[in-house]
Design a protein around this motif. Structure first.
Motif, PDB file in Angstrom:
ATOM      1  N   ASP A   1       0.723  -1.213   0.169  1.00 33.76           N
ATOM      2  CA  ASP A   1      -0.010   0.135  -0.073  1.00 33.76           C
ATOM      3  C   ASP A   1       0.942   1.082  -0.021  1.00 33.76           C
ATOM      4  N   ILE A   2       1.971   1.372   0.718  1.00 32.92           N
ATOM      5  CA  ILE A   2       2.709   2.582   1.079  1.00 32.92           C
ATOM      6  C   ILE A   2       3.490   2.594  -0.514  1.00 32.92           C
ATOM      7  N   PHE A   3       3.890   1.617  -1.154  1.00 31.41           N
ATOM      8  CA  PHE A   3       4.648   1.693  -2.317  1.00 31.41           C
ATOM      9  C   PHE A   3       3.569   2.474  -3.265  1.00 31.41           C
ATOM     10  N   LEU A   4       2.253   1.888  -3.404  1.00 29.50           N
ATOM     11  CA  LEU A   4       1.517   2.433  -4.242  1.00 29.50           C
ATOM     12  C   LEU A   4       0.778   3.682  -4.064  1.00 29.50           C
ATOM     13  N   ALA A   5       1.411   4.371  -2.819  1.00 29.78           N
ATOM     14  CA  ALA A   5       0.916   5.702  -2.619  1.00 29.78           C
ATOM     15  C   ALA A   5       1.861   6.542  -3.089  1.00 29.78           C
ATOM     16  N   PHE A   6       2.962   6.160  -4.051  1.00 28.39           N
ATOM     17  CA  PHE A   6       3.680   7.016  -4.776  1.00 28.39           C
ATOM     18  C   PHE A   6       3.008   7.075  -6.168  1.00 28.39           C
TER      19      PHE A   6
ATOM     20  N   LEU B   1       8.184   7.742  -7.741  1.00 21.42           N
ATOM     21  CA  LEU B   1       9.455   7.527  -6.634  1.00 21.42           C
ATOM     22  C   LEU B   1      10.574   6.855  -7.625  1.00 21.42           C
TER      23      LEU B   1
ATOM     24  N   VAL C   1      -0.911   4.480   5.947  1.00 23.84           N
ATOM     25  CA  VAL C   1      -0.223   4.670   4.550  1.00 23.84           C
ATOM     26  C   VAL C   1       0.690   5.932   4.611  1.00 23.84           C
TER      27      VAL C   1
ATOM     28  N   GLY D   1       3.292   5.441   6.433  1.00 21.41           N
ATOM     29  CA  GLY D   1       4.748   4.840   5.830  1.00 21.41           C
ATOM     30  C   GLY D   1       5.231   5.472   4.637  1.00 21.41           C
ATOM     31  N   VAL D   2       4.598   6.521   4.042  1.00 21.22           N
ATOM     32  CA  VAL D   2       5.197   7.117   3.094  1.00 21.22           C
ATOM     33  C   VAL D   2       6.279   8.286   3.627  1.00 21.22           C
TER      34      VAL D   2
ATOM     35  N   LEU E   1       9.491   6.132   4.236  1.00 19.33           N
ATOM     36  CA  LEU E   1      10.047   6.078   2.942  1.00 19.33           C
ATOM     37  C   LEU E   1      10.663   7.114   2.611  1.00 19.33           C
TER      38      LEU E   1
ATOM     39  N   VAL F   1       8.205  15.043  -3.249  1.00 19.16           N
ATOM     40  CA  VAL F   1       7.939  13.893  -3.316  1.00 19.16           C
ATOM     41  C   VAL F   1       6.877  13.563  -2.303  1.00 19.16           C
TER      42      VAL F   1
ATOM     43  N   SER G   1       2.914  12.783  -3.014  1.00 19.23           N
ATOM     44  CA  SER G   1       2.316  11.387  -2.575  1.00 19.23           C
ATOM     45  C   SER G   1       1.059  11.749  -1.857  1.00 19.23           C
TER      46      SER G   1
ATOM     47  N   TYR H   1      -1.893  12.581  -3.240  1.00 17.01           N
ATOM     48  CA  TYR H   1      -2.585  11.258  -3.915  1.00 17.01           C
ATOM     49  C   TYR H   1      -3.321  10.658  -3.183  1.00 17.01           C
ATOM     50  N   VAL H   2      -2.684  10.360  -1.957  1.00 14.87           N
ATOM     51  CA  VAL H   2      -3.112   9.529  -0.867  1.00 14.87           C
ATOM     52  C   VAL H   2      -4.617  10.241  -0.326  1.00 14.87           C
TER      53      VAL H   2
END
Lengths: 268, 308
Positions: A107-112, A117, B14, B17-18, B21, B277, B281, B284-285
């Protein structure tokens, strides 16, 4: 007619692309040699596709760019498909905390959004073909993981899996021998569309100056260089652009064909 | 209600998490990030100063807490290049990106709806083939190729629109067209598929049988039910739109967040890269979460069906 347009023509384009990539280095081409009198020369008798702003042969550079895109596509799709399948399948099969954590990470990767990314990763890792592969794989595995996970979830309670379990098969054996063969078809279809996506992404990163570095050729970098000479030498954009569009279109059409053949309903 | 809460909670996870990252992005810089930012010839004193300014000399746990604390106060640090607060720079650039994204969304809807409906209603006609051609082209021609081609045709040859920049409404046309076409291609195909499915339903036959005109059947009965999956797709594709905006902004020198990311990467202004970034992001979320929640409110099947 439909068979020609939907199968043989795309197949020819893809085979040509692969041949250019594999045989390119052995052909008597000189993508880096500068011909000063030929600067910005349009396509003509002595140069099939014309010359660029430094007087380099565009035909030779398109072949050399094919090598870049093919190499990156093969590596990225292989790495991300393998990695994603293993992670997704294992997570679905093991369940519990593993699955919960994996789903969150996905989910976190899909949030970019989209290529963002990969742009950030490639930008921070620095330019170069290996970093392009790294950045695109880091983004690409997620799709395969999601697909493999969904497939395994729907299959892991089937009788033949239960039977194997009762016979004492371990999780690795069950995944490899009893689940993987069944989920292969959708993964192959996903990978074939993935090739087209990676070709575009590689060209996009190179267009932004984050891909291979000069003098190495990439279709994306060629389009960027050509954009400065649009009015006087549109062939500098058109030649790599047509090559890129043809390959992407051909790969997509073959993917459609493969999907129908393997009878996979693509989600999304 | 349970669905909405769960959706909100997962969005919070999420977002966290973003943030994590993005925080670790700067630690991916090969070697010493300070050396990469300043170059090899920098004096040791300058390096030490930058290291302290960025807090890179602190233990990583403390760095992370400081970073989260800054985010809570909308303090994203200072740009290394311009020495200005990053939040100010972002606020300057945000309107241009929003404008471009919304215009591209509009372009996509304006192209996709007529094309999708026409090709579904007149299946296998000229319209259908045209729609197929547009959608194949939209998939195969990436925005960094379409952009220069549009510039060549409409700016250099015809002289209708400016080549680049953001001055007046005319300058928005080509970037929006460039960014919106790919979405239009996907959208029109999806609309055609769902509309064809809906047109085979019993209630459409009923509507036709009771003598309603084809126009009413399609626009009032069929299209409404075909719209739900299309709206979901629109939400999901917003990510591709925001990502594609980066490249489109570079093509047209559009002064938005996307161009800012690339400028920041070229200047090795990593804190600014991180912030851009993060902002894109998070947008988007948030939009995606809101779409999902609105969808759940509109369609009771999702709330009741829950896990589906």
């Amino acid at each position: 007619m439909a068979r020609l347009l939907g199968l043989w023509l795309p197949l020819a384009v893809v085979v040509l692309w692969a041949l250019a990539a594999v045989l390119g280095p052995f052909l008597p081409l000189s993508p880096d040699v500068i011909h000063l009198p030929q600067i910005l020369a349009p396509p003509g008798v002595d140069a099939l596709l014309g010359h660029d702003d430094l007087g380099r042969s565009l035909a030779a550079r398109v072949v050399s760019g094919a090598q870049t895109s093919f190499l990156v596509a093969v590596w990225v799709v292989t790495i991300s498909a393998l990695l994603g399948t293993v992670i997704g399948a294992a997570s679905a099969y093991l369940g519990g905390v593993w699955d919960l954590v994996t789903v969150r990470i996905i989910d976190i990767f899909l949030a970019f959004p989209g290529i963002l990314l990969a742009i950030a990763l490639a930008g921070i890792l620095g330019p170069g073909i290996d970093n392009v592969v790294l950045a695109l794989s880091a983004v690409g595995w997620v799709g395969y993981a999601r697909l493999a996970r969904a497939q395994v979830l729907s299959l892991k309670h089937r009788e033949h899996v239960q039977a194997a379990l009762v016979l004492g098969a371990g999780p690795v054996r069950i995944l490899r021998c009893h689940l993987l063969p069944l989920i292969l078809a959708p993964l192959i279809v996903e990978a074939s569309f993935g090739v087209a996506g990676v070709v575009i992404a590689e060209a996009g990163l190179s267009f932004l100056g984050l891909g291979v570095q000069p003098p190495a050729a990439s279709w994306g970098a060629m389009i960027r260089d050509g954009a400065r000479y649009l009015l006087v030498a549109p062939h500098m954009v058109l030649v790599p652009g047509v090559a890129l569009a043809l390959v992407v279109l051909a790969v997509n059409l073959l993917g459609d064909r493969l999907r129908d053949r393997l009878d996979v309903r693509r989600e999304r | 209600m349970y669905y909405l809460l769960a959706r909100l909670l997962s969005a919070v996870v999420v977002i966290f998490g973003v943030m994590c990252l993005v925080f670790f992005l700067i630690h991916l810089v090969p070697g010493d990030p300070v050396e990469v930012m300043l170059g090899e010839s920098a004096r040791p004193a300058d390096r030490e100063a930058l290291r302290q300014a960025l807090g890179l000399d602190l233990p990583i746990g403390v760095q992370f807490l400081n970073y989260l604390n800054g985010l809570l106060h909308f303090d994203l640090g200072t740009s290394l290049h311009s020495q200005r607060p990053i939040s100010d720079i972002l606020l300057e650039r945000l309107p241009a990106t929003l404008e471009l994204s919304l215009a591209a969304l509009l372009v996509a809807v304006l192209i996709a709806f007529p094309l999708g409906v026409l090709s579904a209603v007149h299946k296998d006609s000229v319209w259908d083939h045209l729609a197929m051609g547009v959608s194949l082209g939209g998939v195969a021609i990436p925005n960094f190729l379409l952009g220069p081609l549009l510039i060549l045709a409409f700016s250099l040859w015809l002289g209708w629109f400016p080549v680049s920049g953001r001055e007046g409404p005319g300058s928005l046309v080509l970037p929006a067209l460039t960014l919106g076409t790919a979405l239009a291609a996907i959208l029109s195909r999806m609309l055609r598929a769902t509309l064809l499915e809906v047109l085979n339903e019993d209630y459409i036959r009923t509507a036709r049988a009771k003598g309603l005109s084809p126009r009413v059947v399609i626009w009032k009965h069929a299209l409404r039910n075909a719209l739900l999956p299309v709206i979901t797709l629109l939400g999901l594709q917003l990510g591709a739109l925001l990502g594609g905006a980066v490249i489109t902004e570079v093509v047209f020198s559009w002064p938005g967040l996307g161009q800012l990311v690339i400028e920041a990467i070229q200047r090795r202004d990593y804190p600014l890269v991180q912030a851009c970034v993060l902002l894109i992001s998070l947008t988007y979320v948030v939009v995606n979460t809101l779409t999902d929640m609105a969808y759940a409110v509109a369609d009771p099947r999702i709330r009741v069906g829950g896990s589906q």
